[in-house]
Write a protein that holds these residues in place. Structure first.
Motif, PDB file in Angstrom:
ATOM      1  N   LEU A  22      67.891  12.209  27.771  1.00 50.15           N
ATOM      2  CA  LEU A  22      67.140  10.980  27.984  1.00 50.15           C
ATOM      3  C   LEU A  22      66.694  10.370  26.655  1.00 50.15           C
ATOM      4  O   LEU A  22      66.822   9.167  26.441  1.00 50.15           O
ATOM      5  N   CYS A  37      65.101   2.076  30.636  1.00 50.53           N
ATOM      6  CA  CYS A  37      64.938   1.995  32.093  1.00 50.53           C
ATOM      7  C   CYS A  37      64.282   3.237  32.678  1.00 50.53           C
ATOM      8  O   CYS A  37      63.969   3.256  33.854  1.00 50.53           O
ATOM      9  N   CYS A  38      64.056   4.281  31.902  1.00 51.42           N
ATOM     10  CA  CYS A  38      63.434   5.506  32.411  1.00 51.42           C
ATOM     11  C   CYS A  38      62.333   5.957  31.466  1.00 51.42           C
ATOM     12  O   CYS A  38      62.428   5.779  30.261  1.00 51.42           O
ATOM     13  N   SER A  39      61.310   6.553  32.036  1.00 52.09           N
ATOM     14  CA  SER A  39      60.246   7.123  31.219  1.00 52.09           C
ATOM     15  C   SER A  39      59.599   8.267  31.989  1.00 52.09           C
ATOM     16  O   SER A  39      59.590   8.268  33.217  1.00 52.09           O
ATOM     17  N   MET A  46      60.624  11.659  36.381  1.00 55.79           N
ATOM     18  CA  MET A  46      60.981  10.443  35.654  1.00 55.79           C
ATOM     19  C   MET A  46      60.755   9.226  36.547  1.00 55.79           C
ATOM     20  O   MET A  46      61.017   9.254  37.745  1.00 55.79           O
ATOM     21  N   CYS A  48      62.157   5.543  37.027  1.00 54.57           N
ATOM     22  CA  CYS A  48      63.332   4.758  36.651  1.00 54.57           C
ATOM     23  C   CYS A  48      63.210   3.347  37.210  1.00 54.57           C
ATOM     24  O   CYS A  48      62.863   3.167  38.369  1.00 54.57           O
ATOM     25  N   TRP A  50      65.580   0.828  37.911  1.00 52.25           N
ATOM     26  CA  TRP A  50      66.962   0.396  38.078  1.00 52.25           C
ATOM     27  C   TRP A  50      67.029  -0.612  39.162  1.00 52.25           C
ATOM     28  O   TRP A  50      67.161  -0.557  40.223  1.00 52.25           O
TER      29      TRP A  50
END
Length: 50
Positions: A22, A37-39, A46, A48, A50
């Motif tokens: 990641l 787009c992810c954290s 996570m 996301c 999207w």
């Protein structure tokens, strides 16, 4: 592409943690001028977008 850490070029990465993968993708996104787009959510999962 050159090999990394002795791995042959054009081979899949192995033994890479999800968080390391990641982090790598986030750096590539920043370099390409894209929004991440992810954290991590702070609880081991996570989030996301999207």
């Amino acid at each position: 592409m050159d090999s990394v850490a002795g791995a042959p070029a054009h081979k899949p990465a192995v033994e890479v943690s999800w968080l390391d993968a990641l982090a790598f993708c986030k750096v590539l996104s920043r370099l390409a001028g894209l929004q991440e787009c992810c954290s991590p959510d702070g609880e081991g999962s996570m989030l996301c977008d999207w």
